[in-house]
Design an enzyme around this catalytic site. Sequence first.
Site, PDB file in Angstrom:
ATOM      1  N   HIS A 182       0.664  -1.203   0.068  1.00 26.62           N
ATOM      2  CA  HIS A 182       0.118   0.174   0.151  1.00 26.62           C
ATOM      3  C   HIS A 182       0.819   1.215   0.050  1.00 26.62           C
ATOM      4  CE1 HIS A 182      -3.752   2.252   1.146  1.00 26.62           C
ATOM      5  NE2 HIS A 182      -2.529   3.116   1.733  1.00 26.62           N
ATOM      6  N   GLU A 183       1.852   1.304   0.834  1.00 27.22           N
ATOM      7  CA  GLU A 183       2.792   2.706   1.008  1.00 27.22           C
ATOM      8  C   GLU A 183       3.398   2.370  -0.092  1.00 27.22           C
ATOM      9  OE1 GLU A 183       1.893   4.680   3.287  1.00 27.22           O
ATOM     10  OE2 GLU A 183       0.553   3.410   4.345  1.00 27.22           O
TER      11      GLU A 183
ATOM     12  N   HIS B 259       1.633   4.612  -2.951  1.00 26.79           N
ATOM     13  CA  HIS B 259       2.040   6.014  -2.414  1.00 26.79           C
ATOM     14  C   HIS B 259       3.502   6.398  -2.962  1.00 26.79           C
ATOM     15  CE1 HIS B 259      -1.767   6.716  -0.376  1.00 26.79           C
ATOM     16  NE2 HIS B 259      -1.507   6.037   0.463  1.00 26.79           N
TER      17      HIS B 259
ATOM     18  N   GLU C  64      -4.645   7.763  -2.868  1.00 27.52           N
ATOM     19  CA  GLU C  64      -5.172   6.549  -2.642  1.00 27.52           C
ATOM     20  C   GLU C  64      -5.455   5.772  -3.695  1.00 27.52           C
ATOM     21  OE1 GLU C  64      -5.014   5.140   0.519  1.00 27.52           O
ATOM     22  OE2 GLU C  64      -4.538   7.037   1.338  1.00 27.52           O
TER      23      GLU C  64
HETATM   24 ZN    ZN Z   1      -2.959   5.283   2.163  1.00 27.58          ZN
END
Ligand code: ZN
Length: 542
Positions: free
Chosen positions: A293-294, A297, A323
């Site tokens: 997830h990160e 980003h 996101e």
């Molecule tokens: Zn996030």
Amino acid sequence: MASRLSAITHGVNTRAPPFMPHSPHTLDDLKAALLDIQHLRDTAALLSWDQETVMPAGGGQARAAQLATLQTLAHDKLVSPELEHLLLHHIDPTTGLATHHAAGLDDASKALLRETWRDVTRARKLPSDFVTRLGHTCSLAQQAWVEARRQDDFVQFLPHLRRIVDLKFEEIDYMGYTDSPYDALLDGYEPGSTVAQLGPLFAELRDGLIPLLDHVRACSSPPDTRMLCLSYDQGQQLEFGKLVLRTMGYDFDRGRLDLSAHPFTTAFHPTDVRLTTRVFETDLLSCLFSCIHEGGHGLYEQGLPCELYGTPLGQPLSLGMHESQSRLWENNVGRSKAFWVYFFPLLQQHFPVQLGAVSLDDFYAALNTVRPSLIRVEADEVTYNLHIMARFDIERAIVERHVPVEDLPTLWRETMRDYLGIVPDRDAEGVLQDVHWSLGAFGYFPTYTLGNLYASLFDRQARQDLPTLDMDIQRGHLLSLRSWLNQHVHQHGRRYSSAELLHRITGHPLSVEPFLSYIRTKIGEIYGFSCLPGFPLNTLRE
Ligand code: ZN
């Protein structure tokens, strides 16, 4: 979570613009002024990263004051007469449109001016002393939240939360709104979004998800998830997380991975993009999926154009768009069968005792198990958006003054019961679970669901544009997707609005259909819904 202090803490003065004769300012003068502001913001972001990762607890008071000073300096420069003068050479202040001086500029430069004007206009609504108070209060509140969550003690956090909510009321008064006071906060994270737009969108999504969840609940043989909760060496978990990040194309020469209470990404420049994760011995998925997830980003931040650093065109478009990048990698890619065709044998090599006898199909089903749970960041793809809708309702109840702050734990439990049918015993697993409110980030949560919706639109389009994408992923060749995202999303910064960018890439406006179609197909296959009466098969194959 993408940590963008600068997005949260713009400030202002309300002096009238000074009269100054036009002089031949160039866009380069404006860019140089914006660069100074970015340096201050990124230095503040570095202090925040330090606070959340390695700062000793005793440094908290001093750090809050240091952060407040830097944030106020950045704000004061943004609303300074000097910057205004540079901007007014190109922008008509009454319309926000380009003047004849800007007539010869290209579209990108005009977008740079438009977005800078938006930032200055928003910042001018907030007094400088408010920015200082907000920055100081949030820094102390964030530290108090860590301790309150650790001790499962909402009352300990309550005075901080009261101060923050009062500041948010003050901010709403400065920013102004037309329909809901919540819109004034939402606009800071997802420009142009309103309660009037999100309400029907979320209702349609909920109407699609609840029947799916009902079918999952009715399933008599859910996937076996016991292999995910065995004992897994924490160092090995981190090593595997780094391996996945490298394969995604995350550049460790321009980034790093550290530990924090709440995983987040922060960037000080495309050449210095930092991720954090957390790791638990008996939870294989927490570290793994927070890394992916990160990492999504992080790829966005590393993909922003260095030459436009400091200007809006070198900044992420919105929190929702941020996101979309993390959720696309975490879910559409990281929870796909193709991804684990490549990575599962490698994971088995890291953990032969725990996973050596587990089949790929069983592992894939286990990590896509749908089960209402208390913690948002660990929720499955079906219930995740219900967590967000619950927070959307709770935040509006606070911001629209229907419920006082001290009633939040009760409201939390009631809302969780409505949406997910479960109620936390402890506030640490309820109202205290997320860092956002301690950072003053009311209005942030809806961007997670927007991100999921954007991600499914992008996923569908990328698979059309890259017909071999699924095969690439099965071979561990993830760079074709990263390059597609670089080209279509990252490199543009804030040049287009979210709606414009979606339309440029996919030809379609935002809707819930691509996400619902994706999730129904995937979960229907794993749970074998075709066996169940009443589940419309056509919705599984859209
Ligand atoms: Zn996030």
